[in-house]
Design a protein around this motif. Structure first.
Motif, PDB file in Angstrom:
ATOM      1  N   LYS A   1       1.466   9.618  -7.096  1.00 55.03           N
ATOM      2  CA  LYS A   1       1.806   9.487  -8.520  1.00 55.03           C
ATOM      3  C   LYS A   1       3.115  10.239  -8.769  1.00 55.03           C
ATOM      4  O   LYS A   1       3.144  11.277  -9.421  1.00 55.03           O
ATOM      5  N   SER A   2       4.198   9.678  -8.231  1.00 53.88           N
ATOM      6  CA  SER A   2       5.491  10.363  -8.271  1.00 53.88           C
ATOM      7  C   SER A   2       6.592   9.372  -8.614  1.00 53.88           C
ATOM      8  O   SER A   2       6.422   8.157  -8.504  1.00 53.88           O
ATOM      9  N   PHE A   3       7.750   9.918  -9.019  1.00 50.49           N
ATOM     10  CA  PHE A   3       8.904   9.068  -9.288  1.00 50.49           C
ATOM     11  C   PHE A   3       9.306   8.292  -8.033  1.00 50.49           C
ATOM     12  O   PHE A   3       9.693   7.126  -8.112  1.00 50.49           O
ATOM     13  N   ALA A   4       9.210   8.939  -6.870  1.00 53.68           N
ATOM     14  CA  ALA A   4       9.625   8.284  -5.631  1.00 53.68           C
ATOM     15  C   ALA A   4       8.763   7.061  -5.341  1.00 53.68           C
ATOM     16  O   ALA A   4       9.273   5.984  -4.995  1.00 53.68           O
ATOM     17  N   GLN A   5       7.443   7.194  -5.477  1.00 60.14           N
ATOM     18  CA  GLN A   5       6.570   6.058  -5.203  1.00 60.14           C
ATOM     19  C   GLN A   5       6.679   4.996  -6.289  1.00 60.14           C
ATOM     20  O   GLN A   5       6.592   3.793  -6.010  1.00 60.14           O
ATOM     21  N   LEU A   6       6.893   5.419  -7.535  1.00 59.69           N
ATOM     22  CA  LEU A   6       7.084   4.454  -8.607  1.00 59.69           C
ATOM     23  C   LEU A   6       8.334   3.608  -8.334  1.00 59.69           C
ATOM     24  O   LEU A   6       8.309   2.377  -8.487  1.00 59.69           O
ATOM     25  N   GLU A   7       9.411   4.260  -7.918  1.00 58.72           N
ATOM     26  CA  GLU A   7      10.635   3.528  -7.608  1.00 58.72           C
ATOM     27  C   GLU A   7      10.408   2.556  -6.461  1.00 58.72           C
ATOM     28  O   GLU A   7      10.868   1.409  -6.490  1.00 58.72           O
TER      29      GLU A   7
ATOM     30  N   ALA B   1       0.831  -1.205   0.000  1.00 61.38           N
ATOM     31  CA  ALA B   1       0.000   0.000   0.000  1.00 61.38           C
ATOM     32  C   ALA B   1       0.863   1.251   0.000  1.00 61.38           C
ATOM     33  O   ALA B   1       1.833   1.354   0.761  1.00 61.38           O
ATOM     34  N   VAL B   2       0.507   2.196  -0.865  1.00 63.65           N
ATOM     35  CA  VAL B   2       1.154   3.505  -0.903  1.00 63.65           C
ATOM     36  C   VAL B   2       0.256   4.504  -0.177  1.00 63.65           C
ATOM     37  O   VAL B   2      -0.927   4.230   0.059  1.00 63.65           O
ATOM     38  N   PRO B   3       0.771   5.655   0.207  1.00 63.83           N
ATOM     39  CA  PRO B   3      -0.093   6.669   0.825  1.00 63.83           C
ATOM     40  C   PRO B   3      -1.217   7.076  -0.124  1.00 63.83           C
ATOM     41  O   PRO B   3      -1.034   7.125  -1.347  1.00 63.83           O
ATOM     42  N   ALA B   4      -2.382   7.354   0.421  1.00 66.33           N
ATOM     43  CA  ALA B   4      -3.508   7.780  -0.402  1.00 66.33           C
ATOM     44  C   ALA B   4      -3.276   9.196  -0.914  1.00 66.33           C
ATOM     45  O   ALA B   4      -2.656  10.027  -0.243  1.00 66.33           O
ATOM     46  N   GLY B   5      -3.769   9.477  -2.120  1.00 65.46           N
ATOM     47  CA  GLY B   5      -3.703  10.827  -2.647  1.00 65.46           C
ATOM     48  C   GLY B   5      -2.825  10.965  -3.870  1.00 65.46           C
ATOM     49  O   GLY B   5      -1.978  10.110  -4.177  1.00 65.46           O
ATOM     50  N   GLU B   6      -3.023  12.071  -4.582  1.00 61.43           N
ATOM     51  CA  GLU B   6      -2.333  12.342  -5.844  1.00 61.43           C
ATOM     52  C   GLU B   6      -0.818  12.361  -5.695  1.00 61.43           C
ATOM     53  O   GLU B   6      -0.091  12.057  -6.651  1.00 61.43           O
ATOM     54  N   ALA B   7      -0.318  12.701  -4.504  1.00 62.46           N
ATOM     55  CA  ALA B   7       1.134  12.781  -4.303  1.00 62.46           C
ATOM     56  C   ALA B   7       1.829  11.447  -4.543  1.00 62.46           C
ATOM     57  O   ALA B   7       3.041  11.410  -4.794  1.00 62.46           O
TER      58      ALA B   7
ATOM     59  N   GLY C   1      -5.965   1.848 -20.843  1.00 60.71           N
ATOM     60  CA  GLY C   1      -4.536   1.591 -20.849  1.00 60.71           C
ATOM     61  C   GLY C   1      -3.624   2.771 -20.619  1.00 60.71           C
ATOM     62  O   GLY C   1      -2.412   2.647 -20.757  1.00 60.71           O
ATOM     63  N   LYS C   2      -4.158   3.933 -20.262  1.00 63.88           N
ATOM     64  CA  LYS C   2      -3.277   5.053 -19.941  1.00 63.88           C
ATOM     65  C   LYS C   2      -2.740   4.876 -18.522  1.00 63.88           C
ATOM     66  O   LYS C   2      -3.507   4.695 -17.574  1.00 63.88           O
ATOM     67  N   THR C   3      -1.424   4.935 -18.382  1.00 66.33           N
ATOM     68  CA  THR C   3      -0.787   4.876 -17.060  1.00 66.33           C
ATOM     69  C   THR C   3       0.215   6.012 -16.977  1.00 66.33           C
ATOM     70  O   THR C   3       0.848   6.355 -17.982  1.00 66.33           O
ATOM     71  N   ALA C   4       0.356   6.613 -15.803  1.00 70.51           N
ATOM     72  CA  ALA C   4       1.234   7.788 -15.734  1.00 70.51           C
ATOM     73  C   ALA C   4       1.486   8.203 -14.297  1.00 70.51           C
ATOM     74  O   ALA C   4       0.768   7.829 -13.373  1.00 70.51           O
ATOM     75  N   ILE C   5       2.530   9.019 -14.145  1.00 71.98           N
ATOM     76  CA  ILE C   5       2.768   9.745 -12.903  1.00 71.98           C
ATOM     77  C   ILE C   5       2.852  11.232 -13.239  1.00 71.98           C
ATOM     78  O   ILE C   5       2.944  11.624 -14.400  1.00 71.98           O
ATOM     79  N   ASP C   6       2.799  12.047 -12.192  1.00 71.06           N
ATOM     80  CA  ASP C   6       2.867  13.496 -12.345  1.00 71.06           C
ATOM     81  C   ASP C   6       4.307  13.980 -12.141  1.00 71.06           C
ATOM     82  O   ASP C   6       5.151  13.274 -11.580  1.00 71.06           O
ATOM     83  N   THR C   7       4.559  15.194 -12.596  1.00 69.07           N
ATOM     84  CA  THR C   7       5.808  15.883 -12.277  1.00 69.07           C
ATOM     85  C   THR C   7       5.435  17.282 -11.779  1.00 69.07           C
ATOM     86  O   THR C   7       4.290  17.718 -11.946  1.00 69.07           O
ATOM     87  N   PRO C   8       6.375  18.008 -11.178  1.00 70.05           N
ATOM     88  CA  PRO C   8       6.053  19.374 -10.752  1.00 70.05           C
ATOM     89  C   PRO C   8       5.606  20.277 -11.894  1.00 70.05           C
ATOM     90  O   PRO C   8       4.966  21.299 -11.672  1.00 70.05           O
ATOM     91  N   ARG C   9       5.919  19.901 -13.125  1.00 69.24           N
ATOM     92  CA  ARG C   9       5.551  20.723 -14.290  1.00 69.24           C
ATOM     93  C   ARG C   9       4.177  20.388 -14.850  1.00 69.24           C
ATOM     94  O   ARG C   9       3.693  21.096 -15.736  1.00 69.24           O
ATOM     95  N   GLY C  10       3.565  19.320 -14.364  1.00 74.10           N
ATOM     96  CA  GLY C  10       2.243  19.003 -14.876  1.00 74.10           C
ATOM     97  C   GLY C  10       1.803  17.595 -14.543  1.00 74.10           C
ATOM     98  O   GLY C  10       2.576  16.771 -14.036  1.00 74.10           O
TER      99      GLY C  10
END
Length: 369
Positions: free
Chosen positions: A78-84, A70-76, A143-152
């Motif tokens: 969707k990040s490189f850190a959680q993906l790693e 389980a990851v923390p709930a919320g949009e945060a 089939g769209k999968t993605a994470i966010d960045t500070p730019r969008g």
């Protein structure tokens, strides 16, 4: 009642979206058809506490060896850190190409788990078990999968189709009202972009779905999946028609980014609702659709207690919003692209929108210069 909608296209393997009641408890037997090895359930901490045990029991009853993280709930998340972190967990559990990832949760979990599955060993199977209305009608299909960045938002990702989607209407009863209404925004969006008759129903008796009526929710999820699957089947990678599914999203993503993705201030669904209202008003101001259509769209969104005016979300700069919109995935060479409407049920892609015209519209909407 259980309804199965196939999703198929020339560029990807077909799969089923199953909509019904009680699917979570019987998920083991359905997932077992695809699991040749181990099954890793990826969820968030909130969903894990509510539905995690039920799914693990279902998987165990089907004879599947399953783990849950389980990851923390919320949009945060969707990040490189959680993906790693997720990929490291996959490696530590010794997953291989025979194994299956199950995304249990809303759009954040589906996006994160799907991208991890797409990247792990160049792609392993994953299954979507969406637990929010927004995920059931939108993000779990296509089939769209993605994470966010500070730019969008959603700027780093991959197309990776699931093997199966299980949308259990019963789990929607656990959603807070605000989250349910946020998902309803995507339902209304589908009517606005592709089905005037569906929008008529949403305007009438179907409106009960925004308040949690199970029968209305089931019909809304089934029809939304039908609309989205038909479009995805024609255009998996958004080379043309699939862009229509982003009605309201160019405005909405810009608003979310300006608010630093703070879901306490504006959820994704609320941003889409406001974006749809703005897209219809912009369409009317440009003479593409009747003002009456924009008014109807606003009224149906407002009746679902969704924001339709800029001041309901906060204070914004027109220049800043246009800057965000120029960085949207649909923009090409910095040119602004919007999904607009000729009428309710008839959306189209407008490329190379004049930023001066758009800026004037945003100022009329209440944005600062």
């Amino acid at each position: 009642m259980t309804v199965t909608t196939p999703v198929s296209g020339g560029s990807f393997r077909s799969y089923d979206v199953v909509v019904g009641h009680g699917l979570l408890a019987e998920a083991g037997s359905r997932i077992a058809a695809f699991a040749r090895g181990r099954t890793l359930v990826i969820t968030d901490e909130t969903v894990s506490a509510i539905h995690g045990a039920t799914l693990l029991q279902a998987l165990g009853s089907a004879g599947l060896q399953a783990e849950l993280i389980a990851v923390p709930a919320g949009e945060a998340s969707k990040s490189f850190a959680q993906l790693e972190w997720v990929i490291d967990r996959m490696l530590s559990f010794g997953l291989d190409r025979r194994d299956v990832v199950v995304a249990l949760g809303g759009g954040v979990v589906g996006d994160l788990a799907g991208l991890a599955a797409a990247l792990f060993m160049r792609g392993i199977d994953f299954i979507q078990v969406p637990t929010t209305l927004l995920a059931q009608v939108d993000s779990s299909v296509g089939g769209k999968t993605a994470i966010d960045t500070p730019r969008g938002k959603n700027l780093v990702g991959a197309f990776h189709q699931p093997r199966l989607v299980l949308a259990d209407i019963g789990v929607l009863a656990t959603l807070p009202p605000r989250q349910l209404r946020s998902g309803w925004a995507e339902v209304i969006k589908h009517g606005l972009l592709a089905d005037a008759d569906f929008f008529d129903w949403l305007e009438g008796e179907g409106a009960a779905g925004a308040d949690g009526d199970p029968s209305a929710l089931e019909r809304a999820v089934v029809r939304s999946v039908e609309i989205k699957s038909a479009i995805v089947g024609e255009d998996e990678k958004e080379a043309g028609r699939r862009a229509l599914l982003n009605l309201g999203h160019t405005f909405g993503h810009a608003l979310e980014a300006e608010l630093d993705f703070d879901e306490e201030r504006l959820t994704h669904g609320e941003a889409v609702a406001l974006g749809c209202a703005m897209a219809l008003r912009f369409s009317a101001r440009q003479g593409f659709c009747a003002t009456a259509d924009a008014d109807r769209a606003e009224a149906v969104l407002a009746a679902a207690h969704l924001p339709t005016r800029l001041e309901q979300a906060g204070e914004f700069s027109a220049a800043a919003l246009i800057g965000r919109m120029a960085g949207d995935k649909k923009a090409e060479g910095g040119r602004l692209t919007l999904i607009l409407a000729r009428s309710i049920g008839d959306a189209f892609v407008e490329r190379d929108v004049d930023p001066t015209v758009l800026g004037a519209f945003l100022r009329e909407e209440g944005a600062a210069a």
